[in-house]
Scaffold this motif. Structure first.
Motif, short mmCIF file in Angstrom:
data_model
loop_
_atom_site.label_atom_id
_atom_site.label_comp_id
_atom_site.label_asym_id
_atom_site.label_seq_id
_atom_site.Cartn_x
_atom_site.Cartn_y
_atom_site.Cartn_z
N UNK A 48 -4.39 -4.94 4.84
CA UNK A 48 -3.33 -5.88 4.56
C UNK A 48 -2.37 -5.84 5.74
N UNK A 49 -2.22 -6.95 6.38
CA UNK A 49 -1.32 -7.08 7.52
C UNK A 49 -0.01 -7.70 7.04
N UNK A 50 1.07 -7.40 7.74
CA UNK A 50 2.35 -7.98 7.39
C UNK A 50 2.30 -9.50 7.52
N UNK A 51 1.45 -10.00 8.42
CA UNK A 51 1.34 -11.44 8.61
C UNK A 51 0.69 -12.12 7.40
N UNK A 95 5.16 -1.65 -0.40
CA UNK A 95 5.15 -0.21 -0.18
C UNK A 95 5.26 0.08 1.31
N UNK A 96 5.58 1.34 1.61
CA UNK A 96 5.64 1.77 3.01
C UNK A 96 4.30 1.54 3.67
N UNK A 97 4.20 1.20 4.89
CA UNK A 97 5.27 1.09 5.88
C UNK A 97 5.89 -0.30 5.93
N UNK A 98 5.52 -1.19 4.98
CA UNK A 98 6.00 -2.57 5.01
C UNK A 98 7.24 -2.82 4.16
N UNK A 108 14.06 -5.32 8.45
CA UNK A 108 13.12 -4.45 9.16
C UNK A 108 12.45 -3.50 8.20
N UNK A 109 11.31 -3.01 8.66
CA UNK A 109 10.56 -1.97 7.97
C UNK A 109 10.12 -0.99 9.03
N UNK A 159 9.89 -5.89 12.43
CA UNK A 159 11.22 -6.50 12.32
C UNK A 159 10.98 -7.99 12.12
N UNK A 160 11.70 -8.59 11.19
CA UNK A 160 11.51 -10.01 10.89
C UNK A 160 12.84 -10.74 10.77
N UNK A 161 12.83 -12.03 11.08
CA UNK A 161 13.93 -12.93 10.78
C UNK A 161 13.44 -13.76 9.60
#
Length: 146
Positions: A36-39, A73-76, A129-130, A134-136
């Protein structure tokens, strides 16, 4: 002798081809492990646990913080690090108020307490952020109802 040599070579080629084909098929039948990717997730922001965008001043002041949803969950696992609040009252836009962290500043809380019904609140320039990124985040708006 030549026939025997030819037969052995042909048998070897067929055996190797069959072995490769069989390996390929066995790999296809096994499910691939997916990471699972953050994207793959589209994080958004909301005030506390308020899922509606028409809220009362009391509801906001009871949960004066922004949180990122969906919660992961971590790391996200993400946390808001800063944002700006813009108030629009009776069609007039006030200058933005910058907040650090995920909490509404005292200035923002005071402003909310004085807002008339029908006012709009825009949360802009939301940074989160996680451990992984980092996201906007996209802007989110709320309408004050009484």
């Amino acid at each position: 002798m030549e026939k025997l040599l030819f037969t052995l070579m042909l048998s070897s080629i067929l055996f190797v081809s069959f072995a490769q084909d069989n390996t390929t098929k066995s790999n296809i039948s096994q499910p691939a492990q997916q990471k699972i990717q953050m994207s793959d997730v589209s994080p958004q922001c909301q005030i506390g646990d308020l899922m509606e965008h028409k809220v009362t001043k009391v509801q906001i002041l009871e949960q004066p913080y922004l949180k990122v949803v969906p919660e992961m969950n971590e790391p996200f696992k993400m946390e808001v690090t800063s944002f700006r609040v813009v108030f629009v009252t009776r069609g007039l836009e006030d200058p933005p108020i910058l907040c650090q962290g995920n909490q509404l500043s005292e200035k923002v809380k005071e402003k909310i307490a004085k807002l008339p019904a029908g006012s709009l609140m825009f949360f802009e320039d939301i940074n989160a952020k996680s451990k992984a990124c980092i996201r906007k985040l996209d802007e989110v708006s709320y309408k004050i109802v009484e």
